[in-house]
Motif scaffolding. Sequence first.
Motif, PDB file in Angstrom:
ATOM      1  N   ASN A   1       1.090  -1.236   0.036  1.00 20.53           N
ATOM      2  CA  ASN A   1       0.033   0.099  -0.033  1.00 20.53           C
ATOM      3  C   ASN A   1       0.868   1.283   0.031  1.00 20.53           C
ATOM      4  O   ASN A   1       2.144   1.300   0.538  1.00 20.53           O
ATOM      5  N   GLY A   2       0.293   2.274  -0.643  1.00 23.61           N
ATOM      6  CA  GLY A   2       0.983   3.735  -0.580  1.00 23.61           C
ATOM      7  C   GLY A   2       1.781   3.914  -1.766  1.00 23.61           C
ATOM      8  O   GLY A   2       2.351   4.979  -1.767  1.00 23.61           O
ATOM      9  N   LYS A   3       2.037   3.027  -2.546  1.00 22.75           N
ATOM     10  CA  LYS A   3       2.921   3.246  -3.848  1.00 22.75           C
ATOM     11  C   LYS A   3       2.477   4.407  -4.529  1.00 22.75           C
ATOM     12  O   LYS A   3       3.418   5.278  -4.983  1.00 22.75           O
ATOM     13  N   THR A   4       1.400   4.524  -5.044  1.00 25.47           N
ATOM     14  CA  THR A   4       1.171   5.608  -5.876  1.00 25.47           C
ATOM     15  C   THR A   4       1.223   7.113  -5.281  1.00 25.47           C
ATOM     16  O   THR A   4       1.797   8.041  -5.837  1.00 25.47           O
ATOM     17  N   THR A   5       0.884   7.467  -3.908  1.00 17.26           N
ATOM     18  CA  THR A   5       0.938   8.445  -3.189  1.00 17.26           C
ATOM     19  C   THR A   5       2.448   8.549  -2.941  1.00 17.26           C
ATOM     20  O   THR A   5       2.774   9.717  -3.042  1.00 17.26           O
ATOM     21  N   THR A   6       3.127   7.663  -2.573  1.00 14.97           N
ATOM     22  CA  THR A   6       4.598   7.899  -2.511  1.00 14.97           C
ATOM     23  C   THR A   6       5.137   8.318  -3.552  1.00 14.97           C
ATOM     24  O   THR A   6       6.026   9.335  -3.768  1.00 14.97           O
ATOM     25  N   VAL A   7       4.871   7.776  -4.785  1.00 16.38           N
ATOM     26  CA  VAL A   7       5.630   8.124  -6.224  1.00 16.38           C
ATOM     27  C   VAL A   7       5.313   9.756  -6.531  1.00 16.38           C
ATOM     28  O   VAL A   7       5.876  10.644  -7.019  1.00 16.38           O
ATOM     29  N   GLN A   8       4.132   9.848  -6.194  1.00 15.36           N
ATOM     30  CA  GLN A   8       3.559  11.212  -6.679  1.00 15.36           C
ATOM     31  C   GLN A   8       4.198  12.115  -5.657  1.00 15.36           C
ATOM     32  O   GLN A   8       4.585  13.494  -6.130  1.00 15.36           O
ATOM     33  N   MET A   9       4.478  11.959  -4.283  1.00 17.47           N
ATOM     34  CA  MET A   9       5.099  12.815  -3.664  1.00 17.47           C
ATOM     35  C   MET A   9       6.425  12.927  -3.865  1.00 17.47           C
ATOM     36  O   MET A   9       6.953  14.176  -3.935  1.00 17.47           O
ATOM     37  N   LEU A  10       6.866  11.872  -4.385  1.00 21.37           N
ATOM     38  CA  LEU A  10       8.329  11.845  -4.853  1.00 21.37           C
ATOM     39  C   LEU A  10       8.674  12.959  -6.162  1.00 21.37           C
ATOM     40  O   LEU A  10       9.469  13.563  -6.211  1.00 21.37           O
TER      41      LEU A  10
ATOM     42  N   LEU B   1      14.114   8.778  -0.809  1.00 16.83           N
ATOM     43  CA  LEU B   1      14.546   8.469  -2.411  1.00 16.83           C
ATOM     44  C   LEU B   1      15.047   9.947  -3.091  1.00 16.83           C
ATOM     45  O   LEU B   1      15.927   9.790  -3.815  1.00 16.83           O
ATOM     46  N   ALA B   2      14.350  10.752  -2.710  1.00 20.67           N
ATOM     47  CA  ALA B   2      14.898  12.072  -3.058  1.00 20.67           C
ATOM     48  C   ALA B   2      16.137  12.576  -2.660  1.00 20.67           C
ATOM     49  O   ALA B   2      17.247  13.065  -3.329  1.00 20.67           O
ATOM     50  N   ARG B   3      16.489  12.417  -1.399  1.00 18.81           N
ATOM     51  CA  ARG B   3      17.686  12.780  -0.969  1.00 18.81           C
ATOM     52  C   ARG B   3      18.972  11.933  -1.205  1.00 18.81           C
ATOM     53  O   ARG B   3      19.701  12.378  -1.421  1.00 18.81           O
ATOM     54  N   ALA B   4      18.475  10.366  -1.688  1.00 20.87           N
ATOM     55  CA  ALA B   4      19.289   9.518  -2.014  1.00 20.87           C
ATOM     56  C   ALA B   4      19.923  10.230  -3.799  1.00 20.87           C
ATOM     57  O   ALA B   4      21.034   9.943  -4.097  1.00 20.87           O
ATOM     58  N   PHE B   5      19.138  10.677  -4.204  1.00 22.20           N
ATOM     59  CA  PHE B   5      19.440  11.533  -5.615  1.00 22.20           C
ATOM     60  C   PHE B   5      20.164  12.915  -5.183  1.00 22.20           C
ATOM     61  O   PHE B   5      20.098  13.538  -6.447  1.00 22.20           O
ATOM     62  N   GLY B   6      20.155  13.273  -4.104  1.00 24.37           N
ATOM     63  CA  GLY B   6      21.091  14.621  -4.088  1.00 24.37           C
ATOM     64  C   GLY B   6      20.074  15.904  -3.744  1.00 24.37           C
ATOM     65  O   GLY B   6      20.537  17.084  -3.859  1.00 24.37           O
ATOM     66  N   VAL B   7      18.638  15.650  -3.600  1.00 27.18           N
ATOM     67  CA  VAL B   7      17.863  16.579  -3.593  1.00 27.18           C
ATOM     68  C   VAL B   7      18.058  17.471  -2.053  1.00 27.18           C
ATOM     69  O   VAL B   7      18.126  16.837  -1.188  1.00 27.18           O
ATOM     70  N   PRO B   8      18.093  18.942  -2.366  1.00 31.42           N
ATOM     71  CA  PRO B   8      18.469  19.573  -1.063  1.00 31.42           C
ATOM     72  C   PRO B   8      16.906  19.422  -0.162  1.00 31.42           C
ATOM     73  O   PRO B   8      15.884  19.197  -0.400  1.00 31.42           O
ATOM     74  N   ALA B   9      17.361  19.560   1.370  1.00 30.63           N
ATOM     75  CA  ALA B   9      16.070  19.845   2.124  1.00 30.63           C
ATOM     76  C   ALA B   9      14.911  20.676   1.850  1.00 30.63           C
ATOM     77  O   ALA B   9      13.876  20.145   2.076  1.00 30.63           O
ATOM     78  N   GLY B  10      15.322  21.941   1.261  1.00 30.09           N
ATOM     79  CA  GLY B  10      14.113  22.693   1.274  1.00 30.09           C
ATOM     80  C   GLY B  10      13.430  22.088  -0.008  1.00 30.09           C
ATOM     81  O   GLY B  10      12.017  22.459   0.204  1.00 30.09           O
ATOM     82  N   ALA B  11      13.768  21.548  -1.084  1.00 25.04           N
ATOM     83  CA  ALA B  11      12.987  20.991  -2.085  1.00 25.04           C
ATOM     84  C   ALA B  11      11.912  19.906  -1.517  1.00 25.04           C
ATOM     85  O   ALA B  11      10.930  19.738  -1.769  1.00 25.04           O
ATOM     86  N   VAL B  12      12.242  19.249  -0.369  1.00 27.31           N
ATOM     87  CA  VAL B  12      11.551  18.104   0.155  1.00 27.31           C
ATOM     88  C   VAL B  12      10.359  18.834   0.724  1.00 27.31           C
ATOM     89  O   VAL B  12       9.132  18.488   0.680  1.00 27.31           O
ATOM     90  N   ARG B  13      10.658  19.786   1.496  1.00 24.28           N
ATOM     91  CA  ARG B  13       9.568  20.712   2.145  1.00 24.28           C
ATOM     92  C   ARG B  13       8.617  21.199   1.323  1.00 24.28           C
ATOM     93  O   ARG B  13       7.391  21.185   1.113  1.00 24.28           O
ATOM     94  N   ASP B  14       9.257  22.085   0.063  1.00 22.82           N
ATOM     95  CA  ASP B  14       8.326  22.493  -0.882  1.00 22.82           C
ATOM     96  C   ASP B  14       7.591  21.706  -1.693  1.00 22.82           C
ATOM     97  O   ASP B  14       6.176  21.731  -2.038  1.00 22.82           O
ATOM     98  N   GLY B  15       8.058  20.472  -2.042  1.00 25.31           N
ATOM     99  CA  GLY B  15       7.367  19.355  -2.729  1.00 25.31           C
ATOM    100  C   GLY B  15       6.223  18.802  -2.038  1.00 25.31           C
ATOM    101  O   GLY B  15       5.224  18.630  -2.513  1.00 25.31           O
ATOM    102  N   LEU B  16       6.506  18.584  -0.647  1.00 21.67           N
ATOM    103  CA  LEU B  16       5.381  18.156   0.098  1.00 21.67           C
ATOM    104  C   LEU B  16       4.375  18.896   0.296  1.00 21.67           C
ATOM    105  O   LEU B  16       3.072  18.535   0.366  1.00 21.67           O
ATOM    106  N   ARG B  17       4.542  20.235   0.439  1.00 24.40           N
ATOM    107  CA  ARG B  17       3.476  21.141   0.621  1.00 24.40           C
ATOM    108  C   ARG B  17       2.858  21.497  -0.609  1.00 24.40           C
ATOM    109  O   ARG B  17       1.632  21.599  -0.502  1.00 24.40           O
TER     110      ARG B  17
END
Length: 478
Positions: A131-140, A311-327
């Motif tokens: 469970n959660g695959k689609t939501t996680t991929v869309q978040m990613l 997964l995003a951090r494994a690809f080198g994404v900065p912390a700020g993009a994690v916050r902005d993407g989740l928002r």
Amino acid sequence: MGSGQVTSTSGLFDFQGKHVTVAGLGVSGVPAAKALHARGAVVTVVNDGDDARAREQAAELEALGITVRLGDGSTLPEGTELVVTAPGWQPGKPLFRAAEQAGVPVWGDVELAWRLRGPDAAPWLAVTGTNGKTTTVQMLASILKAAGLRTAAVGNIGVSLLDAVLGEEEYDVLAVELSSYQLHWAPSLRAHSAAVLNLAPDHLDWHGSMEAYARDKGRIYEGNKVACVYNVADPATEDLVREADVEEGCRAIGFTLGAPGPSQLGVVDGILVDRAFVENRQKNAQELAEVSDVHPPAPHNIANALAAAALARAFGVPAGAVRDGLRAFRPDAHRIAYVADLDGVAYVDDSKATNTHAAEASLAAYESIVWIAGGLAKGATFDELVATSAKRLRGAVLIGADRALIRDALARHAPEVPVVDLDRTDTGAMLQAVAEAKRLARPGDTVLLAPACASMDMFTNYNQRGDAFAAAVRELGA
């Protein structure tokens, strides 16, 4: 399986003149047949069904010069050198047994897309789980876009992998959802990084056993380059990491709803934090986002956000993009979707909860629930779900073909919970179900559609079931 007689030139596979059988029409079979035909393969499509839709698709392919055999998906065409199958076709089908006996390799649509990638193709960040695959991929995908990367959510969702790989649009990285079916037929897939979100019994009628199901899920870790992301709360996912053959230097990265240890992402005082992709992770942590940045902030959805962030951090994404993407992210319809508030009672549509594991996560998000459940059980049992959730249940309304399985589990583990058993499977039953739930509910309760079952006994799909629930709520509130 392997590449068989299909050879490679310049890093790409040469299908010119090769006899390829495509098993199944539909959303994966038709584009696979077209892609193979365009590369010079001699394509024959076989399909079990012979309905109006199949005949329409067959006519489209035959106009291109592709041979289509309707109503016979069991016989392996003579001279076949490769089979490319739709992901839903079960491994035990006679066609695949014949291919195995003839030494003919079998690929799925994911394997075909992987083999057709160009030498400079975008890496894949891959996600699977019960469970959660689609939501996680869309978040990613949302996080990757917030980092300025060209990306798309693809695979078992949205854009097909073949379209993404063969289309003209260029990507920096792909967020890829993969089902256990797809992974079964993808022996050479090698992701940049991958996550298994959770493991619970599902599709056992297809895989044959829980062990086979888990083994197919675990294929996603094979050959990972940077990170294998697992769920600390689900040790079976970490076991799959241990068993995987990965590239040297690839790391095991856990996610947890508690405080993270080194090489983990977790939650501290309402903050999503990273202790995996930071310098001196023994002592340091990086704040990524607040729990309130996750929509909705239900526990299982926070877990999805942590997996996407890993997964995003494994690809080198900065912390700020994690916050902005989740928002910026909002879940699809029918995934813990708030519908309305009637007389102090919230009505929530989680029609996507088509198995017990998803329903358990949904039920855990609310304190006092009138539960609407039932449908096609797909071989599932409900004792553990009911025992875990009993203390949250104000009442239950049961619909669908296999509702008796849930009713019996409620009798065993929650005998004090009032149950309404609706002996009907027509689509109009949803209006009566919501009316009964309204009668049982008290102010402060949540009426939750989390069926724990598939929908096809009463509805075309879970979307139609969720729409029927929302329509019934609106009608009763009018």
